[in-house]
Structures are given as C-alpha cells and as structure tokens.
Design a protein around this motif. Structure first.
Motif, PDB file in Angstrom:
ATOM      1  N   GLU A   1       0.733  -1.273   0.201  1.00 63.35           N
ATOM      2  CA  GLU A   1      -0.033   0.193   0.096  1.00 63.35           C
ATOM      3  C   GLU A   1       0.865   1.373  -0.137  1.00 63.35           C
ATOM      4  O   GLU A   1       0.355   2.306  -0.496  1.00 63.35           O
ATOM      5  N   LEU A   2       1.969   1.089   0.485  1.00 67.48           N
ATOM      6  CA  LEU A   2       3.091   2.363   0.579  1.00 67.48           C
ATOM      7  C   LEU A   2       3.166   2.763  -0.859  1.00 67.48           C
ATOM      8  O   LEU A   2       2.980   3.929  -1.164  1.00 67.48           O
ATOM      9  N   THR A   3       3.296   1.919  -1.795  1.00 71.90           N
ATOM     10  CA  THR A   3       3.910   2.262  -3.155  1.00 71.90           C
ATOM     11  C   THR A   3       3.012   2.277  -4.299  1.00 71.90           C
ATOM     12  O   THR A   3       3.169   2.930  -5.017  1.00 71.90           O
ATOM     13  N   MET A   4       1.782   1.611  -4.210  1.00 65.65           N
ATOM     14  CA  MET A   4       0.991   1.572  -5.454  1.00 65.65           C
ATOM     15  C   MET A   4      -0.164   2.819  -5.242  1.00 65.65           C
ATOM     16  O   MET A   4      -0.658   3.058  -4.201  1.00 65.65           O
ATOM     17  N   ILE A   5      -0.254   3.190  -6.367  1.00 66.45           N
ATOM     18  CA  ILE A   5      -1.262   4.574  -6.567  1.00 66.45           C
ATOM     19  C   ILE A   5      -2.389   3.971  -7.460  1.00 66.45           C
ATOM     20  O   ILE A   5      -3.384   3.973  -6.900  1.00 66.45           O
ATOM     21  N   HIS A   6      -2.004   3.450  -8.585  1.00 66.55           N
ATOM     22  CA  HIS A   6      -3.026   3.084  -9.709  1.00 66.55           C
ATOM     23  C   HIS A   6      -3.613   1.701  -9.197  1.00 66.55           C
ATOM     24  O   HIS A   6      -4.894   1.439  -8.994  1.00 66.55           O
ATOM     25  N   GLU A   7      -2.883   0.723  -8.420  1.00 68.57           N
ATOM     26  CA  GLU A   7      -3.099  -0.652  -8.093  1.00 68.57           C
ATOM     27  C   GLU A   7      -4.077  -0.349  -6.996  1.00 68.57           C
ATOM     28  O   GLU A   7      -5.149  -1.008  -6.853  1.00 68.57           O
ATOM     29  N   ALA A   8      -3.869   0.700  -6.106  1.00 66.90           N
ATOM     30  CA  ALA A   8      -4.866   0.785  -4.792  1.00 66.90           C
ATOM     31  C   ALA A   8      -6.119   1.098  -5.384  1.00 66.90           C
ATOM     32  O   ALA A   8      -6.936   0.606  -4.772  1.00 66.90           O
ATOM     33  N   MET A   9      -6.273   1.911  -6.226  1.00 67.75           N
ATOM     34  CA  MET A   9      -7.582   2.317  -6.658  1.00 67.75           C
ATOM     35  C   MET A   9      -8.616   0.955  -7.259  1.00 67.75           C
ATOM     36  O   MET A   9      -9.935   0.995  -6.825  1.00 67.75           O
ATOM     37  N   ILE A  10      -7.780   0.019  -7.880  1.00 66.08           N
ATOM     38  CA  ILE A  10      -8.466  -0.957  -8.325  1.00 66.08           C
ATOM     39  C   ILE A  10      -8.416  -2.237  -7.755  1.00 66.08           C
ATOM     40  O   ILE A  10      -8.701  -3.419  -8.266  1.00 66.08           O
ATOM     41  N   LEU A  11      -8.247  -2.082  -6.395  1.00 66.20           N
ATOM     42  CA  LEU A  11      -8.125  -3.190  -5.553  1.00 66.20           C
ATOM     43  C   LEU A  11      -9.269  -4.027  -5.456  1.00 66.20           C
ATOM     44  O   LEU A  11      -9.243  -5.063  -5.429  1.00 66.20           O
ATOM     45  N   GLU A  12     -10.292  -3.338  -5.484  1.00 69.38           N
ATOM     46  CA  GLU A  12     -11.874  -4.136  -5.071  1.00 69.38           C
ATOM     47  C   GLU A  12     -12.260  -4.672  -6.286  1.00 69.38           C
ATOM     48  O   GLU A  12     -13.341  -5.575  -6.196  1.00 69.38           O
ATOM     49  N   TYR A  13     -11.471  -4.477  -7.464  1.00 68.50           N
ATOM     50  CA  TYR A  13     -12.014  -5.047  -8.719  1.00 68.50           C
ATOM     51  C   TYR A  13     -11.919  -6.666  -8.787  1.00 68.50           C
ATOM     52  O   TYR A  13     -10.701  -6.967  -8.318  1.00 68.50           O
ATOM     53  N   SER A  14     -12.761  -7.113  -9.452  1.00 67.46           N
ATOM     54  CA  SER A  14     -12.345  -8.704  -9.632  1.00 67.46           C
ATOM     55  C   SER A  14     -13.059  -9.184 -10.778  1.00 67.46           C
ATOM     56  O   SER A  14     -13.958  -8.439 -11.310  1.00 67.46           O
TER      57      SER A  14
END
Lengths: 316, 545, 484, 219
Positions: A206-219
C-alpha cells in the motif's frame, strides 16, 4: 463515408490488439534488464482472457458507481483512441476532438476510477484515489503545455493536423523546443501510465501503489476491463509521444501499402519507447510521494521553456 | 410592443410574490407556495423576455423623473443574456425552494424569507437592466442590503453572526453559505455574475477597452482568484463554503476570458476577442447552472443530515441515489469533464488562450478548423455579442458538442450491455471489503474529505500554514489512550495577511490621532492660531500668484 | 414680509417666557413654530416668484440663496420644536428639569430660531452680528442642564467660537475697506447686492487676506478642521433638540457666510486661489473625521464628527466649482441638514431609553424601539451615502464634479475617506442596532412626538433620493448662478 | 486729508500707548492690574476714535468714541471687578508661559504683524502702522488666551482682540457704518455678560475657574 468508418473501426481494433502486447513487451524488456527470463510478451492476453472467465467478488457496501466506473473509463479511453493518430494521420473524427479533448478524456477516466476506489469504503482505495488526484493535478497542466509547444508551431491543437504538418516538415521539425517538449512529455508519460519513479505497477504494497490501490476492489470481468483500459491508455500516451514528435512514416493517405508501412513503423517506435521506459523503470527507485512535485515541476518547466523558446525563435 | 408587457409581467410577478408572502406570512405552507410559484412564473417571463430581446432588438423604457434624476431601463443583448442566466437559475431554485422550505415550517417566518427572496431577484434583474449609473448604484445597494438581511436570516446560528457583522464581507465565501441553501444557490450562482456584468459594462462600453494593461490586470486578477479559490476549496470541510470557494475559482476563469478578450481587443483582433468573450460568457451561464445544481444538492444533504461538515457525511449514495446521480453530474460539469457543458466552455477558453500566443494570420486556418468540413457541420451559433461592438462571429461549437455525442454514443450502449450480461451469466458473491486481513472494517477506516485532500495540503503548506492539533485523552494509565481528538485549522491568507493587518493599522493610527482632541481649550486655541499663521505664510510666500 | 418672519419667533419666545404650566408652554411653542414655518415657506414662495426682495432701507434682503437657508432653518426648526415637546416632556416627567427650566428652554429655543433666520436675511455684512448672536444664545441653551460636562462644553464653545468670529470680523473689515475704495463710504458699501456687482474691481491681495480670515472665522463656526475642536463637545453635551439645530442649521448658516464671501473673493482673487483653499480645508475635515468615527465610543460624538465630515464634503463641492460642484454642495447642505437632524433625534430617543451615551452598552435597539431603530439604521445608511437616499445623489454630483474639474487626487482621496467612514460608521451603528437588547430595557417607544418629527424628516431623506421636485431644482440652480 | 491726520503726533502717541497697555497686561501677574490696564487701553481707544472723528468731521465717530468710553472703559471693567469680588478668586494668574517669555513672545508678535502688513504694502505709511498695531493686538490677545489658565483672563483676551479690531476698523475705514458699529458694541456687551454667567456656573460646578481642570471631554 464508408472508408472513414472502416478506418475508425480498424483503428479501434488495432489499439485493442496492440495494447496488451505493448505492456507485455515492456515487462519482457524489464525482465531482460533485471537478468531474468520474465513472462512471455503475450502474458497480458492470457491474464485478460482468464479474468474474463472468472467470477467476481464484490464488496457489500458498493453502489452503482462501482459497476459503472470501469465501463465509463474504458469508453472514455476508447474515444480518446479515436482522436489520437496511431497509424494514419487523416482520422475521420479528428475534427471532433483535439489535444484538450484527449487530456480531458483521460481526466474523465481517472475521475471515475478514483470515485470507484472511494466507493468500496476501504482505506486503500481512498489512499490510492487521493494520491492519483494529487499526481493528476500536477500531470495535466504539464501534459497540455508540452503538446501546446508543438501545437503552437502548427497553429492548431488538432492532433491529426499536427502529426500531418510535422511529418510533412520532415527532419527540419526537430528544433530545440521540439526536443524539450518531448522530454517533458516523456516524464508525463511515466506519471500517466504509473511507471516506477511515480508509481509501482507491479506491487500491492500500500505504501507504493497508486493506480493498483484504486482498482484493488475489482475482480473478474470488471478487473479485466480496467486492465484493458489502463493498457489502452498507455498505448495512446506512447502513440502521442511517437506520432506528435516523430510522426515520419505515418500514413497520410488511405493506401494499403502506406498503412502497412505505417503500422510497422509505429510498432518499431512503440517498442523503442517501451524499451526506453523499461530502462528508466529498472534504473530508478520509486520516489517518495511528496518528492513527486519536484519531478513533475521539472517537466512543467521544460514544456514552459519550450513554449518560450518557440516564441523567441519565431518572434511571435 | 409586446416587450413592454412581458417586462412589466416580469416585474409584477416578483412584486406579487413579495406582497403575497407578506400577506400570508403567518401560514407557512401558503406563503411558500405563493412566493416561490410567483418567482417561477416571473422567471418564465424572464426567459421569454431575454430570448425575445437576444433574437429581437434592444428594449429601452425610461420612467419620468425630474430633469435632474432620470431613471429607466435599457436591456440590450448583453443585459438580456444576464437576465436569461438569472431567470434560468431562479426557475430551478424556486421550484427546489418549495420543497426545501419544509425544513423551516414552524421554525422561521417563511413569509419574510419569501418577500426578501422575491425582492432580491427583482433587484438583480434591475441591476442588469438599469440605464444610468445612479440607477445602477441604487439598485446595486438595494441588492446588497437585501442579501445582507438574507445572510443573517438564520441569525441564531453562530457562524451567521460572524458572516453578517462586517458589511463589506457580504460576498466573501463565509457569508454566502450562512444564508439558507436555496438563497446561497442564487447568491454564489448568480449574484456574483452581476459584478461581472458591471465589469463588462465598465470596461467595454464605458472605457472602450482601449488600454492594453487593463486586460493584463484583469487576466492576472482572474488567474490569482482562480488559483486561490480552488486551493481553498480543496481543503474546505464545510460543503457550502467549499462550493462558495469554487465559485470564486470559476469567477477567476470568467475573468480570464474577459481579460483575454480585452487584450485581443486592445491589440486589434476583434474576432479573437469575440471568441474569448463568448467563452467567458458561456462559462458564466454554465457555472450559474451547475453551481445552482451543486448548492441545491448541498441543501438537500443539509436538509436530510443536518450537517454541513463533509467529514461526517458518507454513503449517502445508498440513501439518496437520485440526488447522488444529479450531484455527480454537477460535479462532472464543474470539473469540466467531457460530456458536460463545463468542458465546452473551458475548451473554448483554452482555445482562445492558445490562439493569443499565435499571430493572427493563422486565424483563417483556425476558422476553417472550427467550422469543420465534416458531414456533421451543424453550427450551433451563439452570436449574441453583436451589440458589444464586436463582430458576431457565428462560431460553431460543433467540435466539443459532437465529441460529447460520440462519447455518449459509445459509453451508454456499452454500459447497458455490460450491466445486462453481468447479472445473467457470471455469478458474483457479495463479501466484505478487502481489509488486508483486518477482521472488521468500520466506516471510520474510510478516507474522509480532509484525508483525501491531504497531499494537496502538504504541497501548499507554506500558504495554508495548517495548524494540526492532536489531543489524546487517556484512560486510567497514561499508556492506554481512550480517544484522539484531531483538530485542523487552515489559514485564510487573504483575511490573515491582507485584511486584518490593514484594519489593525487603521485602528491603531486612529488611536494616536485621537489625542488631537486633548480636552484642553488652550490646545484648541493654539490650533486656530497655528492655522492662521500657516495661511498667512501661504499668502506671503505662494499667494502672490 | 421678512420683518414678520423675524418678528414671529421673538414674540413667541417672550410669550413662552411668561407662560406658567408645561402644557401652555408646549402649545405656545408648537403654535409659534407652525407660524414660523408658514412664514418661512411664504418667503420662499415669494422669492421663487420675485427673485429678490429688499426691505428696511435694504438692511434686510432675501435672494434665492437666503431663501434656501430660511427654508432649511424653518423646516428643521419646526421639526426640532416638535421633537423637543416629546424630548423635554420626557425629561420633565422624569424630573430631570422643572417648569422654570422648561420655560427658559422654549424661549431661548425661539430666540435661537430668530438669530438663525436673521443670518439668512441680513443684507449687509452685519451677518457677523447675527452669527455672533447665534453663538451666545446656543451657549445659554447648552448650560440648561447644569452638569459639569455641559458647562465645560459651553465654555469651550463660547471661547473658541468668539475667537473665530473675531477673525471673521477682521475679514469683514478688510472686505469693507476694499469695498470703500470702490464704492465710497456710502451706507450700502456693506450690502451683498452692491458688493457682488462690483466685486471684480477689488484689490486682490486685500481680498486674499480677507478671505483667509473669513474662512478661519466662519470655518470655526461651520466645524471645518482644525477649528472643529469645539464641535464634538458641544453636540454631545447640549440637549438633543439643540444638538439637532446646531448640526442641522447652524453649521449651514456658517457655511452660508463662507460661500457668500467665496463668491465675492473668487471674483477678484481668481477662483483657483479660493477653490484650492476650500479643497484643502474640505479634505482636512474629511481626513480628521475618519479616525474619530472609526474608533468612537460615544454615539453623539460619532454624529458630531459626521457633521465635520459632511461640512468637509460641502467645502470640497464648492472648491471643485463648476455647475455640478456647487449644485452638489448646495443640495448637500439641504440633504445633510435633514439626515443629520433625523439621526440626532434617533440618538436622542436612544439616550432617553438607555440613559448612556456609550455605544458599547447599547444593543438591540431595533428590538427594544423598533420604529426608532429602523429609522436610525436607515438614517445611517443615508448618512454614509448609500445609494437609494438623498445624500448619495449630492455626493455623487460632487464626485462627478471632482473628476470633470480635473481634481483627480482630491476626488480619489474623497472616495477613500467616504468608504472608510462608511465601514467605521456602519460597524458602530450595527453594534448598537442589532443583537440581543440589554436586560432591563423595556420595549416601547419614547413618545409619539419624537416619532412624528422623525417621520417628517424620513420623508425628505427618502423622497429626495429618488426624485427632485422641479421648483426645488430651479431654486438650487438660481443659487448656483448667484454663487458662480 | 487722512494722511495729515494720521501722521500727526497725537495719533502715533495714542497707538503707541495702546500697544504699551497691552504689554502691561502681558506683564502683570495680578488680575486687578490687568483689568485696570484694559480700562486704560479702552480709554485710549476712545481718544483715537475721537481724534479721527474730529479730523474727518464724521459725527457718528463721536458717538462711537463716546460709546467705547462708557462700555469698554467703564461698564466692562466694572463687570470684571464684580466677578472677581464675587467669586473671591485668588488674585494671581496661573500661567503656562512665564512672564518674561510671554513678553518676548508679545514683542515677536508685534514685529511679525508689522512685517506682515508691510509685505502687503497697500496702505499709507502711518495707517499701516495703525493696522499693524491692530494685528499685533489681535495676536497678543489670542496669545494671552492660550497662555493664561484663568477663565477670566481668556475673557480679557477676547476683549483685547476686539479692541484691536476696533482700532483696525477706525484706521482703515474710519469706522464701519453706525448701524453695524452699534451691533458690534451690543454683541460685545452681551458676550461679556454671558461669559460672566458661564464663569459663575463654572465656579459653581468645578469650584475653580482654572480652565486647566476643564479636560473631561476627550476623543
């Protein structure tokens, strides 16, 4: 009329096809630099195919925005695809949008992904969204200014017109402000596509991801669409880099040979840019979030410098 | 002359609304319906009148007055455009107010608010249609006095007291939100525009925009207010104050447009200045509409949750889905995202700014580029600036409009296709949000507005000078903390560094001057003696001329 | 015609002196003031018809300018006498003053009216005598309440004004000397009519000296800065109706004297010398009024400094010159007289109700005394020159004159001072008017008479802001002709 | 004809004596001596008026001289003495400025007014002397009011200024028209009466007539 529709449909198909290939190539080159074999360049295709078939898990406190966001951002990015010259500079919809439209379409896509990230109610999504917006606030003006520099030379912000005139001017177009604008846009491309110094695409820390964090919930399917729109956006940014600054070889007329040549040249340019990007990724570490303003203000200053130098050179 | 009776109808409707609300001020429900329905009727008249003037010819009517003071109305296309802006906003807000007033039933005197509301709108319309400076100033003062009373309408609320005290601060962002939401929608949506109207009248008609540096001054002013406006909007916890700050930002953008138009006019390219002016005015229309929408949204949030602090709001989309959608559209439009009107005006503005760097000879190429040779060449012209001495260029806004059409054309079907097939084929389980292994994720883990704007706050920290205060209250032993209290205070740089120091200086200087009135008669006589001597010298030395 | 106008107040004051009970005094005074008002209006109408009236071997005369002053004096005088019935009645009921003092008050009140009317109608330079008498009578009126502060204020008023007037006498003598050179030592060498006719042949250096002394002398009476020091003490310590008369009419009579000599002197010394002096004194008065208004604690002194400010504005108007400038200044004299006395009456009501002059301990006036409070706030808006009211029109004209006559710096300063005064004044008054009323102040107005008086003035303040009646406009234009 | 009258010895003598009497007032520390000096000054003024009247043959100047003699030389000093006895005021005059510095300042004022009238240089030699005397009388009167603390002295200062003006009037224009002259006398008399009442009132309320105490109204 029919040829124009054909062109636009073919443009979309090519974009959809090339996008995963490009990210695959970049991953391959990165692996090569890191002296490891790395996944095959077609791995993204397999991932997407797998995701499309998988079921999705959705958080309970989620509203319709969560479902709509991936589609809207995908649509926005695709519409941008219609405007950015990829292999042919005479795009039918070129009059419908120009540089500013592209920037705002990217902004629309980013807006909805950030909105969706907040929707799930997890702190990761919020953090990703907030950082994305922070980066966006710095990226957008720089992006616009850098392409303004070139647009000034041509006199209009219409992308296909720009690529046409620059390609017509041949090598004489490569003037100092041209290069300055290119470097500025390259830094923006890193930020826009979420590459290393700005954001780490391949991590879930979580410290480094920006784009990934936004789409964390998607599957499942939704994640697939989000991934595709991210890749298409990356391709468009690269094609902007390629076809605005070095458009030679782009097909100006509709002729089978011209298009084929243009496609080949476009592929080569994309690969070179991808290699360049991969080299940058492997050589630098991720910067701290609050040092990003320095990096992006460099690109802002570069683009501003290029505009000023253009005015001085041409005595505007 | 049908214009006259439409104009009279417009004014009479407002007056009826005002009178009726006074008559029925005891019966809340009746007063609400009377005053706001008449306002709706009047705004319909307003729209008809303004459109008839825009596409017809100017309307002027002078009332009888003594030979010295003559009053009258003069509505040319520019004023008609502003009347259109006002009436459209009033139409929407009045309908909304009928519902919104339910919150004040029994608590506040609705008749009084209805009266003020109607007179407030009437004064705004009169401001825009006054024909000479004295009438303009009189109605302007009427408008600000009424807005002062509207702001202190709910004067039991603490921040209203602060807002109303200093009369000069009426337009400052912490005055608007203190008013009831439907009124503050009008205030920051429309009232600020009358200032822009005055700007245009003074700079274009009155002074003839001949001087170049005025343009740059307005341009710089616009840029500064845009930047500071949005900076404070980003970190503002109170929803209505945030919207007020974003009004300042949009006013800045409009001023940018006007400044650019003045620069072009001064440097001799009227076509360009027409484009910039159209961009500014079009943005003005958009802004008053979507700002009204956002304020109404904020009002209904306030109506249901009784709190304006964004920190405490969350998850409203589930309880008020339709309102959330409308609010989203408003937000999309204000942040100028493609399919909406905000994008069109900002796109036009950017185009005009870009063109300013360019020499005029490429103008013809741009003109062709604009009109676009494509099959969809449907020009949707806004040539309404004919009167302001600028050529009415039929600039077709086809480019952005077509773009929005394409976007919708693609996204709507795909959304429908997507939602349709997701429910049928793939199964999806519903599970709690991913908390990185944390057992239970409560609402308190979410990112609140203040957290969301934290990076921006850090970036501008030497301007904001944020003072953070973290108070922990302990249980029995100092080791176990019971609760944290987080307090954040942002510096209002204008207030802090420009307004307060100036007032302090004035007050302290006047304290020192106060000692002139020492009370001793001898000092007073000495003053007279001194003036006599000085005047004598004045005569002997200089006076011989 | 003029003799009756002068005779009436003298008779009334004698009558008032010999009446016994309060009811008698009040009715006599009311009847008297009605008669004076009617006579004044009659004179104005007559002057409107015949341009100039001269009687009593032209010792007394009335042209449109003096008719204008008579109009102001009679209106404000009538309204003040209405108000004093209510105000003094209230004081009498509360035992502050007994019948003897009341009788003395009314008789002095009417003599004060007589002296001010005399100022308006004297033809020769005997104007000095009339203004000197106004000082004496008003000093006596001031020491009605034998409080310490009112005695001190009366003494300072007496000394400073008499010194000022002595200077004015010296100026008058010099003007007479210049006139004698041309007209010879005939009796009418002092009369306005003959003076103006031959004013341009006077010796400029003597006229400069004369104008300076006149300006200092009558400027002290008018309250122009730095000679204004007596004004705040006198206005805040004297009984409110007297304060209203002082601020409404007396300063106008003094300004009348200055403008008369201005028109004579500027013919020989050239308009820019006298004009610049007027502008300097105007700006000085405005400048000095600003700090005192911003940090003032006593609301009566606040009104006093606002008088200094408005006298500065009138001086500026005259200084700017041109038809607009002088028209604005003359109109401003009328508007200021109306608005200032309205504010004084409001302040008087507040003083009677709250019995304190501190702005700090007066709040919620709008709630305790709704009518007075409303009129007070409207009066404040009018006094600070906000648009729909009459003062705005005259200030706007003076501003327009300032710009058109090219005194840009002075006009910009003028605008700046006005804005600062608006902020300070409105801030102070809004502290008093709004907010929660202090405990122990019961709701309700002071007395009908006071409201009636304020109502009449309110009509003038509002109507003149929007519509200036034709005859009034013609009269002012004639005055402008005389002054230019 | 005026020049002959004016440069005759008597006039210059009388004006010089008037100036001397003002310096007498400036220099004295006791109230009684000031009042007496004022009386002398008014008497001298009456003589000046009589001389000018005699030489120009204007009858009303005789009346004016007679009036000055009665009012200014007799009635007003009597009022002063009555006030001083009634209020039982301490005889000394408190001063802001010591005696010798005030005398010097008096001298300086005379020189300034002389230079001032000369620079205007509009009238003949002698009458300019009379005019400068009146100017200096006015400025010394004002100076006395500024420098003396006692209320009575301020009253006296005003009267000295008024005498100066009267002298100026006579020297410039042989006196104003009779009607105006009478008005001025009448006014001066009433002014003195009212100031007397005020002084009694101050004495009653402040228990002192030292104007230094009158400083309650500030700001």
């Amino acid at each position: 009329m029919i040829s124009q529709i054909a062109i636009s449909i073919s443009q979309i198909i090519i974009i959809l096809a090339l996008a995963p290939l490009l990210s695959g190539i970049i991953k391959k080159i990165k692996a090569f630099f890191q002296i490891r074999k790395g996944p095959s360049i077609f791995q993204p295709y397999y991932d997407i195919a797998k995701l499309l078939r998988k079921d999705s898990v959705i958080s309970e406190n989620v509203s319709w925005i969560f479902h709509a966001a991936p589609v809207i951002s995908f649509a926005a990015v695709l519409t941008a695809g219609l405007i950015v010259p990829v292999f042919i500079s005479q795009l039918p919809f070129s009059f419908a949008g120009d540089l500013i439209a592209v920037v705002y379409l990217f902004a629309l896509a980013r807006f909805f992904t950030a909105l969706a990230s907040l929707d799930a109610g997890s702190s990761f999504g919020g953090m990703g969204g907030s950082r994305e917006m922070f980066v966006a606030a710095m990226v957008e003006p720089a992006l616009m200014l850098s392409i303004f520099a070139v647009a000034l030379n041509v006199g209009s912000t219409n992308l296909s017109l720009i690529s046409q005139t620059v390609s017509a001017m041949g090598l004489s177009a490569v003037s100092p402000y041209h290069l300055l604008a290119f470097v500025a846009l390259f830094i923006i491309a890193i930020a826009e596509t979420g590459r290393i110094p700005v954001d780490n695409p391949s991590t879930h820390l979580e410290l480094t991801m920006i784009h990934e964090a936004m789409i964390l919930e998607y599957s499942g399917k939704q994640l697939a669409i989000v991934e595709i729109s991210a890749m298409v956006k990356q391709l468009l940014v690269f094609s902007l880099l390629a076809n605005i600054f070095f458009p030679w070889g782009i097909a100006t007329k509709i002729s089978a040979v011209g298009i084929a040549v243009a496609l080949l040249v476009f592929l080569i340019k994309i690969v070179i840019l991808g290699a360049l990007m991969a080299m940058v990724e492997t050589s630098t570490a991720k910067w701290r979030l609050f040092r990003l303003p320095d990096l992006l203000s460099i690109s802002l200053m570069l683009s501003f410098l290029s505009i000023v130098s253009f005015i001085i050179v041409n005595g505007g | 002359m049908i214009y006259n009776n439409i104009f009279y109808g417009l004014i009479i409707f407002f007056l009826i609304g005002a009178m009726l609300s006074i008559v029925f001020n005891k019966k809340d429900r009746l007063a609400t319906y009377c005053s706001f329905l008449s306002a709706v009727g009047a705004s319909v008249f307003g729209i008809i009148f303004s459109l008839s003037v825009i596409f017809g010819e100017t309307f002027s009517l002078s009332l009888s007055g003594s030979s010295f003071l003559k009053f009258g109305f003069f509505v040319d296309r520019l004023s008609a455009f502003f009347i259109l802006v006002i009436s459209v906003a009033v139409f929407a807000v009045s309908i909304y107010s009928i519902g919104y007033m339910r919150e004040y039933y029994g608590k506040k005197n609705i008749g009084y608010l209805g009266f003020l509301y109607n007179i407030f709108i009437l004064s705004m319309i009169l401001v825009v249609s006054a024909n000479n400076a004295i009438m303009f100033l009189i109605v302007w003062q009427l408008m600000s006095v009424i807005s002062f009373f509207l702001v202190i309408f709910e004067h039991e609320k603490p921040e209203t007291r602060k807002a109303g005290i200093v009369p000069l601060h009426i337009w400052l962002p912490y005055a608007h939100p203190a008013a009831p939401s439907n009124v503050s929608a009008l205030m920051s949506g429309v009232m600020i525009k009358t200032a822009i109207y005055m700007f245009i009248r003074v700079f274009f008609d009155f002074l003839g925009a001949g001087v170049l540096w005025w343009g740059f001054l307005v341009f710089a002013l616009g840029a500064i207010s845009a930047l500071t406006g949005i900076m404070y909007a980003v970190v503002e916890p109170d929803i209505k104050r945030m919207l007020a700050f974003s009004s300042i930002e949009n006013i800045g953008i409009i001023l940018l447009g006007i400044g650019a138009s003045m620069i072009f006019l001064a440097s001799g390219s009227p076509a360009l200045s027409a484009i910039a002016a159209i961009a500014a005015l079009y943005h003005l229309l958009n802004h008053s509409i979507f700002k009204g929408l956002l304020f109404i949204g904020a009002g209904s949030i306030l109506f249901s949750t009784h709190t304006k602090n964004i920190e405490e709001l969350g998850g409203l989309i589930k309880k008020m889905p339709v309102m959330a959608l409308l609010f989203l559209i408003g937000v999309l439009s204000i942040s100028a995202l493609p399919p909406f009107s905000g994008f069109v005006s900002e796109w036009l503005l950017l185009q005009s700014l870009l063109l300013s760097f360019n020499s005029t000879d490429t103008l013809d190429r741009i003109a062709t580029d604009f009109t676009g040779a494509g099959a969809f060449d449907r020009s949707f012209s806004f040539g309404f600036l004919g009167n302001a001495g600028m050529p009415s260029t039929a600039i077709s806004l086809s480019t952005p409009v077509i773009l929005s059409l394409i976007l919708l054309f693609i996204s709507i079907p795909s959304v429908i296709w997507y939602i349709k097939n997701i429910n049928t084929r793939g199964k999806h389980q519903v599970y709690e949000t991913w908390g990185c292994g944390q057992p239970v994720l409560t609402a308190r883990n979410e990112y609140t507005a203040c957290a969301f704007s934290k990076p921006a706050q850090m970036w501008f920290k030497n301007i904001f000078r944020p003072e953070r205060e973290l108070r922990a209250s302990y249980t029995v032993s100092p080791l176990i903390k019971e609760s944290f209290k987080f307090e954040l205070h942002i510096e209002q740089i204008f207030e802090r560094y420009i307004y307060l120091p100036v007032t302090d200086i004035i007050v302290s200087r006047s304290r020192t001057i106060k000692y002139i009135q020492t009370g001793s008669i001898h000092a007073y006589l000495a003053y007279i003696f001194g003036t006599m001597v000085i005047l004598m010298l004045y005569i002997i030395l200089g006076g011989s001329s | 015609m003029i003799e009756y106008l002068l005779l009436a107040p003298v008779l009334i004051s004698i009558l008032c002196f010999f009446t016994k009970t309060r009811k008698q005094v009040e009715s006599v005074s009311l009847a008297g003031s009605v008669v004076t008002l009617l006579l004044g209006l009659l004179l104005v109408v007559e002057v409107y018809k015949y341009e100039i009236i001269v009687t009593w071997q032209n010792a007394l005369f009335a042209d449109s300018f003096s008719a204008f002053i008579v109009l102001i004096v009679s209106i404000v005088g009538f309204v003040a006498s209405l108000y004093s019935i209510g105000y003094m009645g209230h004081e009498y009921d509360h035992g502050v003053i007994e019948v003897k003092k009341l009788r003395l008050y009314y008789s002095l009140f009417h003599i004060f009216m007589f002296t001010m009317l005399l100022v308006g109608v004297t033809n020769n330079l005997g104007l000095w005598i009339a203004i000197e008498m106004t000082t004496l009578v008003s000093a006596l009126l001031m020491i009605l309440y034998s409080r310490k502060s009112s005695v001190e204020a009366a003494w300072k008023y007496m000394i400073i004004c008499t010194v000022g007037i002595t200077f004015a006498l010296f100026g008058t003598i010099l003007t007479y000397y210049a006139a004698v050179d041309i007209l010879g030592e005939t009796g009418d060498a002092l009369n306005w009519t003959s003076l103006i006719a031959v004013a341009d042949q006077f010796d400029p250096t003597i006229m400069k000296l004369a104008f300076i002394f006149i300006l200092i002398g009558y400027g002290t009476k008018a309250g122009l800065a730095p000679m204004h020091t007596w004004l705040p003490d006198a206005y805040s310590e004297s009984p409110t109706p007297v304060g209203a008369l002082l601020s409404g009419t007396l300063v106008n009579c003094a300004m009348y004297g200055i403008i008369r000599f201005y028109s004579i002197a500027s013919k020989s010394t050239g308009a820019d010398f006298t004009g610049n002096l007027m502008i300097i004194f105007g700006l000085l008065s405005l400048g000095i009024a600003v700090p005192f208004i911003i940090i003032q604690e006593d609301y009566k002194r606040l009104l006093a400094y606002s008088s200094v400010e408005h006298m500065g504005i009138i001086a500026l108007g005259i200084g700017f010159g041109g038809v607009f400038g002088i028209f604005g200044a003359i109109l401003h004299m009328f508007n200021h007289a109306m608005t200032k006395s309205l504010m004084f009456f409001g302040a008087g009501n507040i003083l009677l109700k709250h019995d304190t002059k501190e702005i700090f301990n007066v709040t919620g006036v709008v709630k305790t005394m709704p009518v007075t409070g409303a009129m007070f706030v409207v009066g404040t808006l009018a006094l600070t020159g906000s648009p729909p009211f009459s003062i705005f029109i005259s200030e706007f004209t003076i501003l327009a004159a300032g710009f058109s006559q090219g005194h840009i710096v002075a006009t910009v300063l003028f605008l700046l001072f006005i804005i600062m005064i608006f902020a300070g004044f409105f801030n102070n008054v809004s502290k008093m008017a709004f907010g929660m009323p202090k405990p122990g102040i019961e709701k309700g107005e002071v007395s009908r008479w006071t409201l009636f008086a304020m109502g009449i003035l309110m009509v003038f303040v509002i109507v003149l802001g929007v519509y200036i009646p034709e005859p009034f406009y013609v009269m002012i234009m004639r005055v402008v002709e005389i002054v230019r | 004809m005026e020049e002959i009258v004016f440069n005759s010895g008597i006039m210059q003598l009388l004006i010089a004596l008037i100036l001397a009497s003002t310096f007498l007032i400036l220099g004295s520390t006791r109230l009684y001596s000031c009042v007496k000096a004022f009386g002398i000054q008014s008497f001298l003024l009456a003589c000046v008026a009589w001389v000018v009247g005699f030489s120009t043959g204007k009858i009303d100047l005789y009346i004016v001289a007679f009036l000055t003699l009665i009012i200014k030389a007799a009635v007003i000093p009597y009022i002063f003495i009555y006030i001083i006895r009634e209020i039982k005021v301490k005889r000394e005059i408190e001063l802001y400025v010591g005696i010798s510095p005030s005398l010097i300042i008096g001298g300086v004022l005379v020189v300034i007014s002389y230079y001032l009238i000369r620079s205007i240089a509009v009238i003949t030699e002698l009458s300019s002397f009379a005019l400068s005397a009146s100017m200096s009388l006015v400025s010394i009167g004002l100076f006395i009011m500024i420098s003396r603390k006692k209320a009575i002295m301020q009253m006296l200062g005003i009267l000295i200024m008024e005498n100066g003006l009267f002298l100026g009037a006579i020297s410039l224009t042989h006196g104003m028209p009779l009607l105006v002259e009478l008005g001025i006398f009448f006014d001066v008399l009433i002014a003195v009466l009212i100031m007397g009442i005020l002084i009694f009132r101050i004495n009653k309320t402040f228990e002192t007539i030292d104007t230094d105490k009158l400083k309650t109204l500030i700001g």
